[in-house]
Motif scaffolding. Sequence first.
Motif, short mmCIF file in Angstrom:
data_model
loop_
_atom_site.label_atom_id
_atom_site.label_comp_id
_atom_site.label_asym_id
_atom_site.label_seq_id
_atom_site.Cartn_x
_atom_site.Cartn_y
_atom_site.Cartn_z
N GLN A 152 0.69 -1.12 -0.04
CA GLN A 152 -0.07 0.14 0.09
C GLN A 152 0.93 1.25 0.01
N ARG A 153 2.08 1.24 -0.11
CA ARG A 153 2.94 2.48 0.09
C ARG A 153 2.80 3.36 -1.17
N THR A 154 2.68 2.88 -2.23
CA THR A 154 2.47 3.82 -3.32
C THR A 154 1.03 4.51 -3.12
N ALA A 155 0.01 3.62 -2.53
CA ALA A 155 -1.13 4.80 -2.39
C ALA A 155 -1.13 5.38 -1.11
N GLY A 156 -0.24 5.01 -0.18
CA GLY A 156 0.04 5.69 0.92
C GLY A 156 0.53 7.28 0.55
N PHE A 157 1.48 7.13 -0.26
CA PHE A 157 2.30 8.34 -0.38
C PHE A 157 1.51 9.19 -1.62
N ALA A 158 0.51 8.49 -2.34
CA ALA A 158 -0.33 9.09 -3.27
C ALA A 158 -1.41 9.91 -2.47
N MET A 159 -1.86 9.13 -1.36
CA MET A 159 -2.93 9.95 -0.70
C MET A 159 -2.29 11.12 -0.04
N GLN A 160 -0.98 11.09 0.50
CA GLN A 160 -0.44 12.60 0.97
C GLN A 160 -0.29 13.55 -0.30
N ARG A 388 1.10 -1.22 -13.37
CA ARG A 388 1.34 -1.62 -14.87
C ARG A 388 2.68 -1.45 -15.27
N LEU A 389 3.13 -0.16 -14.98
CA LEU A 389 4.51 0.31 -15.86
C LEU A 389 5.48 0.19 -14.97
N GLY A 390 5.44 0.21 -13.60
CA GLY A 390 6.48 0.20 -12.84
C GLY A 390 6.81 1.69 -11.98
N ARG A 391 7.44 1.52 -10.88
CA ARG A 391 7.48 2.98 -10.43
C ARG A 391 8.58 3.66 -11.27
N ARG A 392 9.52 3.20 -11.66
CA ARG A 392 10.52 3.93 -12.64
C ARG A 392 9.97 4.26 -13.67
N ALA A 393 9.49 3.48 -14.47
CA ALA A 393 9.10 4.06 -15.69
C ALA A 393 7.94 5.29 -15.46
N THR A 394 7.03 4.85 -14.45
CA THR A 394 5.80 6.06 -14.29
C THR A 394 6.58 7.25 -13.92
N HIS A 395 7.31 7.31 -12.99
CA HIS A 395 8.04 8.63 -12.59
C HIS A 395 8.84 9.26 -13.83
N ALA A 396 9.39 8.41 -14.59
CA ALA A 396 10.13 9.08 -15.73
C ALA A 396 8.95 9.90 -16.77
N LEU A 397 8.16 9.21 -16.72
CA LEU A 397 6.88 9.57 -17.88
C LEU A 397 6.38 10.61 -17.35
N PRO A 436 9.22 8.75 -5.46
CA PRO A 436 10.50 8.47 -4.82
C PRO A 436 10.44 7.81 -3.31
N TYR A 437 9.49 8.41 -2.74
CA TYR A 437 8.95 7.95 -1.40
C TYR A 437 8.81 6.41 -1.31
N ALA A 438 7.78 6.16 -2.38
CA ALA A 438 7.25 4.65 -2.44
C ALA A 438 8.54 4.00 -2.84
N MET A 439 9.52 4.32 -3.54
CA MET A 439 10.57 3.54 -4.11
C MET A 439 11.53 3.36 -2.60
N LEU A 440 11.62 4.13 -1.80
CA LEU A 440 12.80 4.42 -0.96
C LEU A 440 12.32 3.55 0.29
N ALA A 441 10.88 3.61 0.60
CA ALA A 441 10.52 3.26 1.86
C ALA A 441 10.87 1.73 2.22
N PRO A 506 16.29 -2.30 -9.89
CA PRO A 506 14.77 -2.94 -9.92
C PRO A 506 14.16 -2.87 -8.52
N SER A 507 15.18 -2.79 -7.26
CA SER A 507 14.53 -2.57 -6.25
C SER A 507 13.60 -1.52 -6.04
N ALA A 508 13.64 -0.46 -6.96
CA ALA A 508 12.76 0.66 -6.85
C ALA A 508 11.21 0.28 -7.07
N ASP A 509 11.27 -0.85 -8.03
CA ASP A 509 9.67 -1.32 -8.51
C ASP A 509 9.40 -2.33 -7.16
N THR A 510 10.15 -2.95 -6.79
CA THR A 510 9.59 -4.13 -5.75
C THR A 510 9.88 -3.70 -4.35
#
Length: 514
Positions: A152-160, A388-397, A436-441, A506-510
């Motif tokens: 849920q971390r991507t969702a948690g930081f997205a809520m922020q 779907r795209l992964g955190r890295r690709a989504t961030h770059a786009l 970045p926070y979702a990747m790092l957490a 790859p750990s940025a996505d996982t």
Amino acid sequence: MQAGRQSEAIDIACTPAPGTGRLRLLQLWNMCFGLLGIQIVWGLQNVNTSRIFQTLGAELDDLAILWIAGPATGLLVQPIIGHLSDRTRGPLGRRRPYILAGAVCTALALFLMPNATSLWAASLMLWVLTASINIAMEPFRALVADRVPEAQRTAGFAMQVFFIGIGAVFASALPWMLVHWAGLSGQPEPHLLPQSVRTAFYIGGVCLLVAVSWTIVTTRECPAPPRLPEEAMPPHVLSPERAASLVRHGVAWMLAGAGIAGAAALAGWKREIYVVAGICFLFGLLQAVVVRLRRLGRSSIGMLEIVEDIRSMPALLKRLAIVQFFTWYGLFAMWIYTVPALALRHYGTADPTSPGYNAAADWVGVLFAGYNGVAALGALLLPGIGERLGRRATHALCLVFGAVGLVGFLLVEDPLALWLPTVGVGLAWAAILSMPYAMLAGSVPPGKAGVYMGIHNMFLVIPQLVASTMLGPLVGHVFHGQAEYALILAAAALLIAAGFALTLPPSADTGSRQ
């Protein structure tokens, strides 16, 4: 009875959904709600600081050094607060005491800053304001890392980001609304800021206290492990090879700082560069101090452990630092120069006392509200896109969309049509504040979420310090006072950041620790 019902409601909001280990939507909502007030503060600061300084007599090429309070205080305050909150134990937990104390100090600064009648007073209050808001801001990132499971971390930081976007929309448009809807004056008076700006800061202070109080009351923190007394701590063994390496690196940093300062003195560079030189020298000196203390057998070295944490930070954080450097260099240029750039290009004036300039400043506030509104809505889509795209690709786009938007500010002729490039900037902002926070957490060691979120913030503020040393001379001399070229430079920085985002491990996505 009422107190019992309130406690029961808080318990429900703080208990994971049965059998899932996942937090309820209400829990995420309550945990992040305080950021609504915090971003109202950042929104008021980002939109109005250049306007305040120029109204009080600052020249265009002095804006960058006057803005240095933000990155300088963030560089110092956030790692320290992260380190302290990791070790704090008390009735309010680890993070909430700092959130509350920072909010109270920030509200006081908001009430004082718009009443400044001189440039030095406004600059001093900006230092107080940014230091206070950094105290409140840093623990919010660590709180989500503490409480929210990886899934849920991507969702948690997205809520922020959702609350950040809503708060910034309100703050950015507030002076414009007070002029056009409440009938307040938007023109400065002798040695006095516009009535609309002063009132906006007062409203922001009240909103901050209300929003932060909601999170403090409704969010329970996870129990922290008990602190070990110093005599019970395991001895810290520093091998001779490791000690020698740290000393060499420390000396190298000190020489780099001295070299930068010497070059600045010989070449007659502006005083901003000495801030960067001082940071390099201090970091090198602290490494040598740490080695000395460890050799003396000290198991605990207090806040100097931050230096060791920087030296041993996860590989993902090191790579992410490059992405953040170019990202925040571009953002800093955008925040400083959007008002003067659009005032000259679309309103034909560079005079901060003219009606055209103040109309441009009000309109930029509305545009900044727009990109934050886009970010608030885009944040709701990021978790699905990230899966779907992964955190890295989504961030770059999203960073590419931001670069296109910045160039669009200059290509679109009609000021009313500047809403279109604002969408691109908003999509980038949504990703910058969450991905970045979702990747790092998931990559930081257990028990060090606070300090590593603070260290990560250093890589947001260092580029702003670098920008503050470079942008003034660039705009004033190389660009001959044409502030719109600073926006082109900002767009190029975001494109470079997007390229580096695709090279993250790859750990940025996982979310795994590597």
